[in-house]
Design an enzyme around this catalytic site. Structure first.
Site, PDB file in Angstrom:
ATOM      1  N   ILE A 295       0.820  -1.215   0.000  1.00 12.37           N
ATOM      2  CA  ILE A 295       0.000   0.000   0.000  1.00 12.37           C
ATOM      3  C   ILE A 295       0.850   1.259   0.000  1.00 12.37           C
ATOM      4  O   ILE A 295       0.346   2.367  -0.048  1.00 12.37           O
ATOM      5  CB  ILE A 295      -0.986   0.028   1.196  1.00 12.37           C
ATOM      6  CG1 ILE A 295      -0.243  -0.245   2.508  1.00 12.37           C
ATOM      7  CG2 ILE A 295      -2.114  -0.956   0.997  1.00 12.37           C
ATOM      8  CD1 ILE A 295      -1.117  -0.080   3.741  1.00 12.37           C
ATOM      9  N   GLY A 296       2.156   1.121   0.053  1.00 16.27           N
ATOM     10  CA  GLY A 296       3.011   2.307   0.001  1.00 16.27           C
ATOM     11  C   GLY A 296       4.477   1.919  -0.015  1.00 16.27           C
ATOM     12  O   GLY A 296       4.834   0.793   0.320  1.00 16.27           O
ATOM     13  N   VAL A 297       5.279   2.855  -0.452  1.00 18.89           N
ATOM     14  CA  VAL A 297       6.718   2.637  -0.458  1.00 18.89           C
ATOM     15  C   VAL A 297       7.372   3.866   0.140  1.00 18.89           C
ATOM     16  O   VAL A 297       7.085   4.987  -0.275  1.00 18.89           O
ATOM     17  CB  VAL A 297       7.246   2.420  -1.894  1.00 18.89           C
ATOM     18  CG1 VAL A 297       8.738   2.145  -1.866  1.00 18.89           C
ATOM     19  CG2 VAL A 297       6.510   1.283  -2.568  1.00 18.89           C
ATOM     20  N   GLY A 298       8.186   3.657   1.140  1.00 14.28           N
ATOM     21  CA  GLY A 298       8.873   4.790   1.764  1.00 14.28           C
ATOM     22  C   GLY A 298      10.368   4.569   1.734  1.00 14.28           C
ATOM     23  O   GLY A 298      10.852   3.602   1.135  1.00 14.28           O
ATOM     24  N   GLY A 299      11.069   5.466   2.362  1.00  7.46           N
ATOM     25  CA  GLY A 299      12.519   5.366   2.395  1.00  7.46           C
ATOM     26  C   GLY A 299      12.965   4.120   3.137  1.00  7.46           C
ATOM     27  O   GLY A 299      14.031   3.569   2.903  1.00  7.46           O
TER      28      GLY A 299
ATOM     29  N   GLY B 207      11.325   1.201   3.235  1.00 12.89           N
ATOM     30  CA  GLY B 207      10.993  -0.032   2.529  1.00 12.89           C
ATOM     31  C   GLY B 207       9.526   0.008   2.139  1.00 12.89           C
ATOM     32  O   GLY B 207       8.920   1.078   2.078  1.00 12.89           O
ATOM     33  N   LYS B 208       8.953  -1.167   1.899  1.00 14.78           N
ATOM     34  CA  LYS B 208       7.558  -1.189   1.468  1.00 14.78           C
ATOM     35  C   LYS B 208       6.608  -1.294   2.659  1.00 14.78           C
ATOM     36  O   LYS B 208       6.956  -1.840   3.698  1.00 14.78           O
ATOM     37  CB  LYS B 208       7.328  -2.379   0.545  1.00 14.78           C
ATOM     38  CG  LYS B 208       7.967  -2.167  -0.821  1.00 14.78           C
ATOM     39  CD  LYS B 208       7.708  -3.352  -1.729  1.00 14.78           C
ATOM     40  CE  LYS B 208       8.349  -3.075  -3.084  1.00 14.78           C
ATOM     41  NZ  LYS B 208       8.494  -4.294  -3.877  1.00 14.78           N
TER      42      LYS B 208
ATOM     43  N   LYS C  16       5.208  -2.202   7.945  1.00 22.15           N
ATOM     44  CA  LYS C  16       6.306  -1.566   7.235  1.00 22.15           C
ATOM     45  C   LYS C  16       7.484  -2.519   7.337  1.00 22.15           C
ATOM     46  O   LYS C  16       7.932  -2.857   8.421  1.00 22.15           O
ATOM     47  CB  LYS C  16       6.609  -0.243   7.945  1.00 22.15           C
ATOM     48  CG  LYS C  16       7.372   0.757   7.162  1.00 22.15           C
ATOM     49  CD  LYS C  16       6.930   2.166   7.571  1.00 22.15           C
ATOM     50  CE  LYS C  16       8.005   2.985   8.194  1.00 22.15           C
ATOM     51  NZ  LYS C  16       7.627   4.311   8.636  1.00 22.15           N
TER      52      LYS C  16
ATOM     53  N   ASP D 107       9.574  15.698   9.584  1.00 22.34           N
ATOM     54  CA  ASP D 107       9.226  15.279   8.228  1.00 22.34           C
ATOM     55  C   ASP D 107       7.715  15.408   8.028  1.00 22.34           C
ATOM     56  O   ASP D 107       7.057  14.473   7.578  1.00 22.34           O
ATOM     57  CB  ASP D 107       9.729  13.851   7.975  1.00 22.34           C
ATOM     58  CG  ASP D 107      10.016  13.594   6.503  1.00 22.34           C
ATOM     59  OD1 ASP D 107       9.977  14.554   5.704  1.00 22.34           O
ATOM     60  OD2 ASP D 107      10.269  12.430   6.137  1.00 22.34           O
TER      61      ASP D 107
END
Ligand SMILES: *[C@@H]1O[C@H](CO)[C@@H](O)[C@H](O)[C@H]1NC(C)=O
Ligand SMILES: *[C@@H]1O[C@H](CO)[C@@H](O)[C@H](O)[C@H]1NC(C)=O
Ligand SMILES: *[C@@H]1O[C@H](CO)[C@@H](O)[C@H](O)[C@H]1NC(C)=O
Ligand SMILES: *[C@@H]1O[C@H](CO)[C@@H](O)[C@H](O)[C@H]1NC(C)=O
Length: 855
Positions: free
Chosen positions: A514-518, A520-521, A536, A633
């Site tokens: 459902i998302g990708v961040g710095g 990981g997924k 996460k 952030d």
């Protein structure tokens, strides 16, 4: 004579050569010579060291803030008293610069190193801990500069003597310089002088006032580093900076060019052009980390490139509140426009209360009736003068907050890899051990942007990359992070097995992403036969992560709030790290605003409610937790929405506790996301909660305009939403850029309140930005106005009102009505909600939140 020496030095420096014996630039532990980021060449130190036991070792970890490997990544580790014998010319003055990077060198952890350093018979350091010093300054490495008085000896004996553990050094520079010091009168003792010509001194500060960082290669031949003065300005009034126009050439006349580069003299800071304001304040700089019981030489550089006659600007100068110079008249001293000059003053700092600071202040000398009421300064140098052959001071005391943080960090640092302990929280730059890291940041940014050089550092957000990487972690996935988490974190968090994680996400099926961040997924998943969660998973190949993973666990396990995403638990096994959160059914705020196929179901009222929720979450971070937490952030992808549209702030991987109450800020390497980054934080590298306020201001405009914070495909002036929205707001054309879906549906006063609030959040200076408390209050008011309009009651007269001044009676009545409806925090945060609802005074309501310490 001295001019010849100068020429020599200049030639030497400009050719970057140290072949002749005038200068030595030693990279300690280097095998062969190597160049640093500025192109200066460092040679091996091995032929100069005698006696004792020493080895060359490479650091295990390169802090991202290191500008180049040379000279910091190698060190000479000295385990018993050893001596450098460095050739020097008799009767000449030298710079001696020592560089230290307290890292882990093989089995030697610089945290354990305490040592003395003696240059001939002058003690430079006594029981020195480079590690403690760097920590207190939140820098990864430091440089100390000394100037050695002419002596009859033809060599310098530089002794390193371990007190505990070992001694180490990364770089040594010994540079011949002209003697540029003289006899100086001591302030407050008109009959007393000090002979700086014969003194050994330590450089404490060197600032290009009103100007920028000047690198050693851009100095006028003496390889000095000059820093921006902005971080040292005191008070809200910081004057204005002036830059000589291009056609003005600095006319050195009798002044040797080496005294200071033209860059210093062609930039200045003055008070500003409003007489009434200038008369009411002192242009003030405050310098900390001053050791008492020493005499300090303060050199002030002046050059007036604007006026040309005496008595146009005349001012008084104060050092530590003592009149140091009355009737300073730059043109009177120098003899003309654009002619530079400098003045030296000696001030004794006694061992009294508050004496670890040096205050420099300037004020118009009204008594002389100058033409303009102003003051002006181009450069500052501060030197500590030796006292009985000693220049050493105690190791600085880290602030209480730092110690606390440190302990916390320790508990979750991997014991097998110490490197991060030093590199992790710190960052920053070498200075004279004190100067803020900001200039390096700006300097580095320039380099990065011009693309001329690619540094290994990864701490700057890369354009277009929405998630910023933090410090590179030297810890591999092998470390078992959770075993070093604080006990409270472990106690409050549930621990999952990796098998449970696999089961919950159907073996991390891509369709569950459902998302990708710095980090990981992020996957959706189900635990306990029915509870929806978001998981996460750290990317096993990502270098970054462990630190942010731990920060997030530590932060979130301590924090429970309706408007913060809640952490259910974590998993840490088989080199895998996962964080398990409550599932947020509606995803990120951003995806509802633009760039998705979601129906446009965000009404203005709902948007306000979301902003209010996020503001409450942030307000809680800033004031409601045990100590202030700065999110660092804040952006629309870090504001999540649950099925009932309740906003929750997420992603605490970059968060920091602080600021230290005594200084009001945390010095740190700049992290965050471009488009949201507080320009003041960027300039000063000092983090306060007002940096979050800036980012939140961008979020508010994003919510209003439904466009990304940065959109490189737009015309240049529109790329940055912050700039563009401010521009439109100030021109009164904001309505043209709001989300078309909102057109005609917003109560004009609600819009005005909202836009004014967002504008204030984006103020250039943190002190002019509202607190989250104020923002919350304004947003609630904007919501009230919108509800009134939608409810269709009692607003016509309000609209017809003469003004919407906050001070007007009508507004006050509105506010009073609004206070009673104010609901803050979640029930768990405010145990006595009933009594709050009865309060009619907002201060009382807020003070309860502000004073809420711990739970
Ligand atoms: C050296 O400094 C450390 C920390 O400041 C202190 O604990 C230690 O006692 C000092 N040692 C000596 C010999 O002064
Ligand atoms: C030195 O100054 C020049 C001109 O201002 C600038 O382009 C260059 O980047 C500077 N060099 C360093 C190492 O800062
Ligand atoms: C100078 O005065 C200011 C207030 O006017 C005070 O805060 C500061 O501590 C004083 N500094 C010194 C070194 O006495
Ligand atoms: C400026 O500083 C001097 C010395 O500390 C002090 O006497 C004076 O009151 C200050 N003036 C203002 C306007 O703050």
């Amino acid at each position: 004579m001295s001019f010849l020496v100068f020429l020599c030095v200049i030639l030497n420096a400009f050719h970057g050569a140290n072949a002749d014996s005038d200068s030595l630039i030693l990279g300690c532990g280097l095998e062969n010579s190597a160049k640093d980021g500025d192109g200066r060449s460092w040679e091996s130190d091995s032929k100069y060291i005698t006696g004792g036991n020493s080895v060359s070792v490479r650091a295990q970890y390169q802090d991202p803030s290191l500008l180049s490997e040379t000279p910091y990544m190698t060190a000479r580790i000295i385990t018993s008293k050893a001596n450098y014998k460095l050739p020097m010319k008799a009767n000449k003055r030298y710079w001696l610069r020592l560089h230290f990077y307290p890292a882990v060198y093989g089995s030697n952890n610089a945290e354990e190193a305490y040592f003395n350093v003696i240059a001939n018979d002058i003690t430079l350091f006594k029981n020195f801990s480079a590690s403690l010093t760097c920590k207190a300054l939140t820098q990864a490495y430091i440089m100390r500069e000394y100037t050695l008085a002419p002596s009859t000896s033809d060599s310098l004996s530089l002794t390193f003597e371990p007190v505990a553990g070992f001694a180490f050094v990364n770089g040594i520079e010994l540079i011949l310089i002209p003697d540029m010091f003289d006899t100086v009168t001591v302030i407050g003792f008109s009959d007393q002088t000090i002979d700086a010509k014969a003194s050994n001194m330590q450089t404490m500060y060197r600032l290009n006032v009103g100007g920028q960082y000047i690198s050693p290669t851009n100095d006028s031949g003496l390889t000095r580093t000059w820093y921006d003065d902005f971080p040292y300005l005191y008070g809200a009034q910081s004057g204005v900076t002036n830059l000589a126009s291009a056609n003005i050439k600095i006319d050195y006349r009798d002044l040797p060019g080496y005294v200071a580069p033209a860059d210093v003299y062609s930039t200045a800071r003055s008070m500003g052009n409003t007489k009434e304001i200038n008369l009411n304040y002192n242009l003030t700089w405050v310098f900390q980390q001053i050791n008492p019981n020493f005499m300090y030489l303060v050199r002030l550089h002046f050059c007036d490139f604007h006026y040309s006659k005496p008595n146009e600007i005349v001012f008084n100068i104060y050092l530590n509140n003592q009149t140091t110079q009355s009737g300073a008249d730059v043109i009177g001293w120098s003899g003309g426009k654009a002619v530079p000059t400098y003045k030296d003053y000696a001030v004794y700092v006694a061992d009294g209360k508050g004496d670890e600071e040096l205050w420099l202040a300037m004020h118009p000398a009204t008594e002389t009736k100058p033409e303009f009421f102003d003051a002006l300064l181009n450069g500052i140098e501060i030197f500590k003068i030796e006292a009985s052959k000693n220049l050493a001071g105690p190791n600085p005391q880290p602030s209480e907050m730092l110690v606390k943080n440190e302990q916390q960090q320790k508990t979750f640092q991997s014991k097998t890899s110490h490197a991060q302990v030093i590199g992790g929280a710190a960052g920053g730059a070498a200075a004279f051990g004190i100067v803020a890291a900001l200039c390096i940041a700006v300097y580095q940014r320039k380099k990065r942007f011009s693309g001329t050089e690619s540094h290994t550092s990864s701490w700057l957000p890369i354009y277009g990359n929405s998630h910023t990487s933090g410090s590179k972690s030297a810890i591999s996935g092998k470390s078992n992070a959770s075993s070093h988490l604080s006990a409270t974190a472990q106690g409050r968090c549930r621990r999952f097995s990796f098998a449970e994680m696999k089961k919950a996400t159907r073996n991390f099926d891509e369709s569950n992403v459902i998302g990708v961040g710095g980090f990981g997924k992020v996957y959706k998943g189900v635990i306990d036969a029915g509870t929806k969660v978001a998981i996460k998973r750290s990317n096993p190949s990502s270098e970054q992560g462990v630190h942010e993973f731990q920060t997030e666990i530590e932060m979130l396990s301590e924090l429970r709030h309706k408007h913060l995403v809640s952490l259910i638990g974590f998993c840490d096994e088989e080199n895998e790290m996962c964080l398990v959160y409550d599932f947020m059914a509606r995803g990120t705020l951003r995806e509802h605003l633009y760039k998705s196929n979601k129906p446009h179901d965000l009404t203005w009222k709902r948007r306000l409610e979301i902003c209010i929720g996020a503001a409450k979450g942030l307000h809680y971070l800033h004031t409601g937790a045990k100590w202030t937490i700065i999110h660092r952030d804040v952006k629309t992808t870090n504001i999540l929405l649950d099925e009932h549209w309740v906003a929750k702030v997420s992603d605490f991987g970059l968060s920091k506790t602080g600021p230290d109450l005594s200084t009001g800020h945390v010095s740190t390497v700049v992290k965050g996301s471009f488009g949201y980054l507080d320009p003041e934080y960027f300039r000063r590298q000092q983090l306060t909660e007002k940096s979050d306020v800036y980012s939140f201001g961008v979020v508010l405009f994003e919510v209003l305009c439904a466009r990304p914070a940065l959109n490189p495909s737009l015309p240049k002036e529109q790329v940055s939403l912050a700039d563009w929205a401010l521009h439109c707001q100030r021109k009164g054309t904001l309505e043209d850029i709001i989300d078309p879906h909102l057109k005609g549906k917003i109560d004009p006063e609600s819009l005005k309140k909202f836009a004014d609030t967002a504008e204030k959040c984006l103020s250039d200076h943190g002190i002019h930005r509202p607190t989250l408390n104020d923002i919350l209050w304004n947003l609630e008011f904007a919501l009230q106005l919108q509800e009134n309009m939608e409810g269709g009651s009692g607003h016509s007269s309000r609209r017809g009102g003469s003004s919407s001044d906050e001070g007007s009676l009508r507004d006050q009545q509105n506010m009073a009505m609004h206070y009673s409806k104010l609901s803050l925090g979640s029930e768990s945060e405010l145990g006595n909600e009933d009594s709050i609802n009865e309060q009619s005074n907002t201060t009382a309501i807020f003070s309860q939140i502000v004073n809420q310490k711990g739970r």
